[in-house]
Write a protein that holds these residues in place. Structure first.
Motif, PDB file in Angstrom:
ATOM      1  N   VAL A  52       0.776  -1.076   0.400  1.00  0.00           N
ATOM      2  CA  VAL A  52       0.137  -0.394  -0.075  1.00  0.00           C
ATOM      3  C   VAL A  52       0.600   0.848  -0.245  1.00  0.00           C
ATOM      4  O   VAL A  52       0.455   2.366  -0.765  1.00  0.00           O
ATOM      5  CB  VAL A  52      -1.030  -0.345   1.089  1.00  0.00           C
ATOM      6  CG1 VAL A  52      -1.800   0.789   1.474  1.00  0.00           C
ATOM      7  CG2 VAL A  52      -1.750  -1.304   0.980  1.00  0.00           C
ATOM      8  N   LEU A  53       2.213   1.488   0.643  1.00  0.00           N
ATOM      9  CA  LEU A  53       2.450   2.138   0.849  1.00  0.00           C
ATOM     10  C   LEU A  53       3.318   2.921  -0.251  1.00  0.00           C
ATOM     11  O   LEU A  53       3.942   3.654  -1.099  1.00  0.00           O
ATOM     12  CB  LEU A  53       3.715   2.106   2.176  1.00  0.00           C
ATOM     13  CG  LEU A  53       3.700   2.656   3.388  1.00  0.00           C
ATOM     14  CD1 LEU A  53       4.440   1.678   4.354  1.00  0.00           C
ATOM     15  CD2 LEU A  53       3.089   4.030   3.879  1.00  0.00           C
ATOM     16  N   LEU A  54       3.663   1.646  -1.080  1.00  0.00           N
ATOM     17  CA  LEU A  54       4.414   2.234  -2.757  1.00  0.00           C
ATOM     18  C   LEU A  54       3.417   2.194  -3.860  1.00  0.00           C
ATOM     19  O   LEU A  54       3.699   3.098  -4.279  1.00  0.00           O
ATOM     20  CB  LEU A  54       4.940   0.427  -3.231  1.00  0.00           C
ATOM     21  CG  LEU A  54       5.903  -0.797  -2.523  1.00  0.00           C
ATOM     22  CD1 LEU A  54       6.299  -1.917  -2.467  1.00  0.00           C
ATOM     23  CD2 LEU A  54       7.897   1.041  -2.663  1.00  0.00           C
ATOM     24  N   LEU A  55       2.218   1.846  -3.876  1.00  0.00           N
ATOM     25  CA  LEU A  55       1.253   2.269  -4.477  1.00  0.00           C
ATOM     26  C   LEU A  55       1.292   3.575  -4.126  1.00  0.00           C
ATOM     27  O   LEU A  55       0.777   4.300  -4.751  1.00  0.00           O
ATOM     28  CB  LEU A  55       0.043   1.495  -4.403  1.00  0.00           C
ATOM     29  CG  LEU A  55      -1.564   1.554  -4.845  1.00  0.00           C
ATOM     30  CD1 LEU A  55      -0.953   1.495  -6.749  1.00  0.00           C
ATOM     31  CD2 LEU A  55      -2.832   1.393  -4.580  1.00  0.00           C
ATOM     32  N   LEU A  56       1.361   4.187  -2.710  1.00  0.00           N
ATOM     33  CA  LEU A  56       0.822   5.118  -2.509  1.00  0.00           C
ATOM     34  C   LEU A  56       2.213   6.600  -2.583  1.00  0.00           C
ATOM     35  O   LEU A  56       1.373   7.163  -3.094  1.00  0.00           O
ATOM     36  CB  LEU A  56       0.324   5.561  -1.182  1.00  0.00           C
ATOM     37  CG  LEU A  56      -0.770   4.565  -0.197  1.00  0.00           C
ATOM     38  CD1 LEU A  56      -0.779   4.874   0.867  1.00  0.00           C
ATOM     39  CD2 LEU A  56      -1.718   6.337  -0.667  1.00  0.00           C
ATOM     40  N   ALA A  57       3.042   6.051  -3.192  1.00  0.00           N
ATOM     41  CA  ALA A  57       4.345   6.622  -3.403  1.00  0.00           C
ATOM     42  C   ALA A  57       3.957   7.304  -4.966  1.00  0.00           C
ATOM     43  O   ALA A  57       4.560   8.180  -4.889  1.00  0.00           O
ATOM     44  CB  ALA A  57       5.427   5.452  -2.554  1.00  0.00           C
ATOM     45  N   GLY A  58       4.067   5.738  -5.147  1.00  0.00           N
ATOM     46  CA  GLY A  58       3.845   6.190  -6.785  1.00  0.00           C
ATOM     47  C   GLY A  58       2.710   6.887  -7.284  1.00  0.00           C
ATOM     48  O   GLY A  58       2.592   7.586  -8.077  1.00  0.00           O
ATOM     49  N   ILE A  59       1.305   6.928  -6.211  1.00  0.00           N
ATOM     50  CA  ILE A  59       0.330   7.438  -6.775  1.00  0.00           C
ATOM     51  C   ILE A  59       0.780   9.658  -7.195  1.00  0.00           C
ATOM     52  O   ILE A  59       0.584  10.051  -7.313  1.00  0.00           O
ATOM     53  CB  ILE A  59      -0.772   7.043  -6.216  1.00  0.00           C
ATOM     54  CG1 ILE A  59      -1.359   6.501  -6.372  1.00  0.00           C
ATOM     55  CG2 ILE A  59      -1.709   8.640  -6.275  1.00  0.00           C
ATOM     56  CD1 ILE A  59      -2.642   5.696  -6.041  1.00  0.00           C
ATOM     57  N   PHE A  60       1.435   9.847  -5.248  1.00  0.00           N
ATOM     58  CA  PHE A  60       1.854  10.926  -5.533  1.00  0.00           C
ATOM     59  C   PHE A  60       2.763  11.661  -6.088  1.00  0.00           C
ATOM     60  O   PHE A  60       2.383  12.418  -6.295  1.00  0.00           O
ATOM     61  CB  PHE A  60       2.879  10.231  -3.884  1.00  0.00           C
ATOM     62  CG  PHE A  60       3.529  12.104  -3.281  1.00  0.00           C
ATOM     63  CD1 PHE A  60       2.506  13.025  -2.775  1.00  0.00           C
ATOM     64  CD2 PHE A  60       4.454  12.395  -3.220  1.00  0.00           C
ATOM     65  CE1 PHE A  60       3.324  14.543  -2.827  1.00  0.00           C
ATOM     66  CE2 PHE A  60       5.268  13.227  -2.469  1.00  0.00           C
ATOM     67  CZ  PHE A  60       4.508  14.224  -2.079  1.00  0.00           C
ATOM     68  N   THR A  61       3.835  10.615  -6.549  1.00  0.00           N
ATOM     69  CA  THR A  61       4.621  10.750  -6.914  1.00  0.00           C
ATOM     70  C   THR A  61       4.372  11.723  -8.797  1.00  0.00           C
ATOM     71  O   THR A  61       4.485  11.965  -9.580  1.00  0.00           O
ATOM     72  CB  THR A  61       6.309  10.568  -7.314  1.00  0.00           C
ATOM     73  OG1 THR A  61       6.003   9.623  -6.308  1.00  0.00           O
ATOM     74  CG2 THR A  61       7.599  10.581  -8.525  1.00  0.00           C
ATOM     75  N   GLY A  62       3.660  10.144  -9.628  1.00  0.00           N
ATOM     76  CA  GLY A  62       2.803  10.503 -10.146  1.00  0.00           C
ATOM     77  C   GLY A  62       1.830  11.680  -9.925  1.00  0.00           C
ATOM     78  O   GLY A  62       1.652  12.185 -11.534  1.00  0.00           O
ATOM     79  N   ILE A  63       0.955  12.254  -9.301  1.00  0.00           N
ATOM     80  CA  ILE A  63       0.608  13.031  -9.894  1.00  0.00           C
ATOM     81  C   ILE A  63       1.604  14.865  -9.750  1.00  0.00           C
ATOM     82  O   ILE A  63       1.290  15.793 -10.270  1.00  0.00           O
ATOM     83  CB  ILE A  63       0.044  13.416  -8.203  1.00  0.00           C
ATOM     84  CG1 ILE A  63      -1.588  12.898  -7.940  1.00  0.00           C
ATOM     85  CG2 ILE A  63      -0.847  15.241  -7.756  1.00  0.00           C
ATOM     86  CD1 ILE A  63      -2.179  12.495  -6.621  1.00  0.00           C
ATOM     87  N   ILE A  64       2.641  14.438  -8.756  1.00  0.00           N
ATOM     88  CA  ILE A  64       3.750  15.592  -8.933  1.00  0.00           C
ATOM     89  C   ILE A  64       3.853  15.557 -10.397  1.00  0.00           C
ATOM     90  O   ILE A  64       4.580  16.932 -10.921  1.00  0.00           O
ATOM     91  CB  ILE A  64       5.370  15.440  -8.353  1.00  0.00           C
ATOM     92  CG1 ILE A  64       4.438  15.630  -6.372  1.00  0.00           C
ATOM     93  CG2 ILE A  64       5.971  16.193  -8.546  1.00  0.00           C
ATOM     94  CD1 ILE A  64       4.418  16.403  -6.145  1.00  0.00           C
ATOM     95  N   GLY A  65       4.652  14.340 -10.766  1.00  0.00           N
ATOM     96  CA  GLY A  65       4.704  14.274 -12.588  1.00  0.00           C
ATOM     97  C   GLY A  65       3.526  14.792 -13.246  1.00  0.00           C
ATOM     98  O   GLY A  65       3.959  15.483 -14.311  1.00  0.00           O
TER      99      GLY A  65
END
Length: 260
Positions: free
Chosen positions: A67-80
């Motif tokens: 879940v943490l990895l998925l959230l990290a990806g989503i957070f970074t994806g939003i920044i991207g």
């Protein structure tokens, strides 16, 4: 699957690092190789994913690592995605400079926001956990990192073979021609940035778990250049090339380091 039973600790660590870098290379290739957009600051996205995972893991220890990895990806994806919006106005060389500046800014924010990130002192990464099981060794982390990389590679393969992938390639070949067949340039360019950042954010989370301690000097401009070199060596616009490039460049660095 049986590699950890036959190989030493350092070799297992290196294989895990290769898989993480392959994941970053894969994300960067989706942006550069398939859409033709130049990006020179992916170490910044890697840092965002790593620090997000570490900080969230520290404050929400009950969350399982997937879940943490998925959230990290989503957070970074939003920044991207947000980064991709102003970059749409730029062309080639200027896109490279803007993304390079982004990587520098991320490192500076990490350094200055010491109350959250630890600054120069660094940040200790909590152990990855799923329920009661702890990935508290390189051997155990191997079984988290390798499957994650394989799953995301399969997803990338499906993506590039689908409509979005074909739209990316159309953008790379000719933006004018892509517009004439109804492809929204702004939409697909920002999607490409978001997906690329998502992949790198997940890789950042895995990187944090693997090295166990984060500091700003781990995410340098040189690392961003290495990621570009990986996709150039392996092949632009190639899923398999992303992996091959990561293996060749990281392997060469390890061999050359042993000669010094």
């Amino acid at each position: 699957l049986v590699a950890p039973l036959m190989l030493g600790k350092y070799t297992i660590f290196l294989l895990s690092l290769l898989a993480i870098y392959a994941l970053v290379s894969l994300g960067l290739n989706l942006l550069m190789g398939y859409t033709g957009q130049i990006a020179a600051g992916h170490a910044g996205f890697l840092a965002l994913g790593a620090y997000f995972t570490a900080i969230m893991g520290e404050n929400l220890p009950w969350l399982p690592c997937p879940v943490l990895l998925l959230l990290a990806g989503i957070f970074t994806g939003i920044i991207g995605f947000l980064l991709g919006i102003p970059i749409l106005r730029l062309k080639v060389f200027y896109i490279a400079m803007a993304t390079l500046a982004f990587g520098v800014v991320v490192s500076e924010v990490i350094l200055q926001w010491s109350s959250l990130t630890g600054g120069d002192d660094g940040f200790s990464v909590p152990t990855a956990r799923i329920a009661g099981f702890a990935f508290d060794s390189d051997y155990k982390l191997y079984y988290l990192i390798i499957p994650t990389t394989l799953i995301m590679t399969i997803l990338a393969k499906n993506l590039v073979n689908g409509y979005i992938g074909r739209a990316f390639v159309a953008l790379r070949e000719s933006e004018v021609a892509a517009q004439t067949i109804g492809i929204d340039l702004a939409r697909y360019k920002t999607i490409a940035f978001a997906i690329s950042a998502f992949y790198t954010g997940v890789a950042g989370g895995l990187f944090a778990y693997l090295i166990t301690y984060l500091s700003p000097d781990a995410f340098t401009i040189e690392l961003s250049v290495d990621f570009i070199a990986m996709i150039v060596i392996g092949g632009m616009g190639s899923i398999l090339g992303s992996i091959i490039g990561a293996v060749i460049l990281t392997g060469m660095q390890q061999v050359l380091a042993g000669l010094l």
